[in-house]
Design an enzyme around this catalytic site. Structure first.
Site: not given
Length: 425
Positions: A182, A389
């Site tokens: 991303h 993450e």
């Protein structure tokens, strides 16, 4: 990785449709404030209230915890009138983006000289990242080489670096890393670079690192989505997807991590709307980036197999095990996966106290379909396939726009965790 739930999936079209680029063509976000809204037991009500702000951006949403909302100047009074339980995380998002974009100049090293650790003091332009990896491989020609798995939509190489130890290249099971899937998640590339740097620099002097590199071949792809990453540097810092256009739609981009050809057809884990942040594409694996990744992944499977796959993202501090497509299904070695993930979390904490939430991707965060970790687990038969993450966590300020001062600490804590994981798994 953080997807924007419900109507917040319209982020990309809103970001381009309501923000006017500056003189250099770059969307500035000047004067935009970002708030962390605590939802508590009123999650549904909070979501409904913020829908009254049509140009606000749902910057990030944790499951039943909080909503991060970016509010344009003209809607600030309306936001204040909602009287929500919130704190400011960006006083001026545009100013923070500009500060983050003060790239240091990277000078290529002399032949076979190791790049300086000062690389991790700043974010850098994409071309400098390419040079950095070439310099790093040039400094360690006996243990590394640059490779390419294919090209992006706009023709950029999807490149990686292959590391190996005493057995020779390609002789051991694969450890396989992806970064910057991303586009706006800049810290993921930096952390991947730091881990790569430490593996190579310490191989000849640290017995523990030598043992790791002698046991596994590493295949590290720092920029899975190079077109999107370049777009975040030139035009829109908050862009997420690739830059693919679709017939019949004016919206741009497909989420590469909803396009993998496994469980792609399921609903509720991705969007069929080309304007949405988690748009899955028209068919499984139909992005050029995913086609290249799938083909390369198959070569690793056919060689020595894949021991560990990690897809590095930001933000929220999570270690997510399979599966994304189901909140009830678990891999056959689930107990071992969770044991290792918790051990990784413990080791990461020892550097700066950073804590990660550990658990299955769907049950811990939200459902995802057509994602890489599910594919690597069930199709590629990787023993471990996780999403990590990175910073910041839900209890701190910042988000995708992470200050450069946090690059090195992010790398240090993850490297300490990786040393534990790679030696223990």
């Amino acid at each position: 990785m953080k997807s924007l739930l419900l109507s917040s999936l319209l982020f990309a079209s809103a970001a381009l449709g309501t923000r006017v680029p500056g003189a250099n063509g770059k969307i500035t976000y000047d004067g935009y404030k970002a708030f962390r809204i605590h939802t508590g037991e009123n999650e549904a009500l909070v979501k409904e209230l913020v829908e009254s702000l049509p140009e606000a951006i749902k910057f990030n949403m944790d499951t039943a915890e909080h909503l991060d909302l970016v509010v344009p100047p003209k809607e600030l009074k309306a936001f204040e009138a909602l009287n929500l339980d919130s704190v400011v995380i960006y006083e001026d998002l545009g100013a923070d983006i500009r500060a983050e974009g003060d790239f240091a100049t990277y000078e290529t090293t002399a032949a076979r000289a190791v790049p300086s650790l000062t690389w991790f003091n700043s974010y850098h332009a994409y071309a400098d990242h390419v040079t950095f990896f070439n310099d790093l491989a040039g400094a360690f020609p006996s243990n590394s080489e640059i490779f390419t798995v294919g090209q992006s939509l706009q023709g950029r190489d999807i490149f990686g670096i292959h590391l190996w130890g005493s057995g020779g290249k390609g002789s051991k099971p694969a450890v396989y890393f992806h970064g910057t899937v991303h586009a706006r998640e800049w810290i993921s590339a930096k952390v991947v670079e730091y881990v790569t740097y430490q593996l190579l620099v310490n191989y000849s002097t640290d017995a523990a690192v030598k043992a790791i590199l002698d046991k596994y071949d590493f295949y590290i792809l720092p920029f899975v989505n190079p077109d999107g990453f370049v777009y975040t540097q030139t035009t829109n810092r908050l862009w997420r997807k690739n830059r693919q256009t679709r017939s019949g739609s004016s919206c741009v981009g497909t989420d590469i991590n909803r396009n993998w050809p496994y469980k792609w057809e399921l609903t509720n884990g991705a969007s069929t709307n080309p304007c949405d942040e988690t748009y899955k594409g028209q068919a499984a694996g139909d992005t050029p980036e995913n086609k290249a990744l799938v083909a390369f992944t198959k070569t690793l499977v056919a060689s020595k197999g894949i021991k560990l796959y990690i897809d590095w993202h930001s933000y929220g501090n999570y270690i997510l095990t399979p599966y994304g497509y189901s909140c009830s299904a678990t891999p056959s070695n689930n107990a071992r996966q969770l044991e290792l993930a918790r051990g990784l979390n413990t080791r990461i904490q020892q550097s700066y106290g950073t804590r990660h939430t550990v658990g299955g991707a769907c049950s811990t965060l939200y459902a995802t379909t057509g994602d890489s970790t599910d594919y690597l687990t069930d199709v590629s038969k990787a023993e471990f396939a996780w999403t990590i993450e990175l910073r910041p966590g839900s209890g701190t300020s910042n988000g995708f726009v992470l200050p450069a001062a946090q690059i090195l600490p992010s790398g240090v804590e993850q490297w300490e965790g990786m040393k534990y994981l790679l030696a223990t798994m």
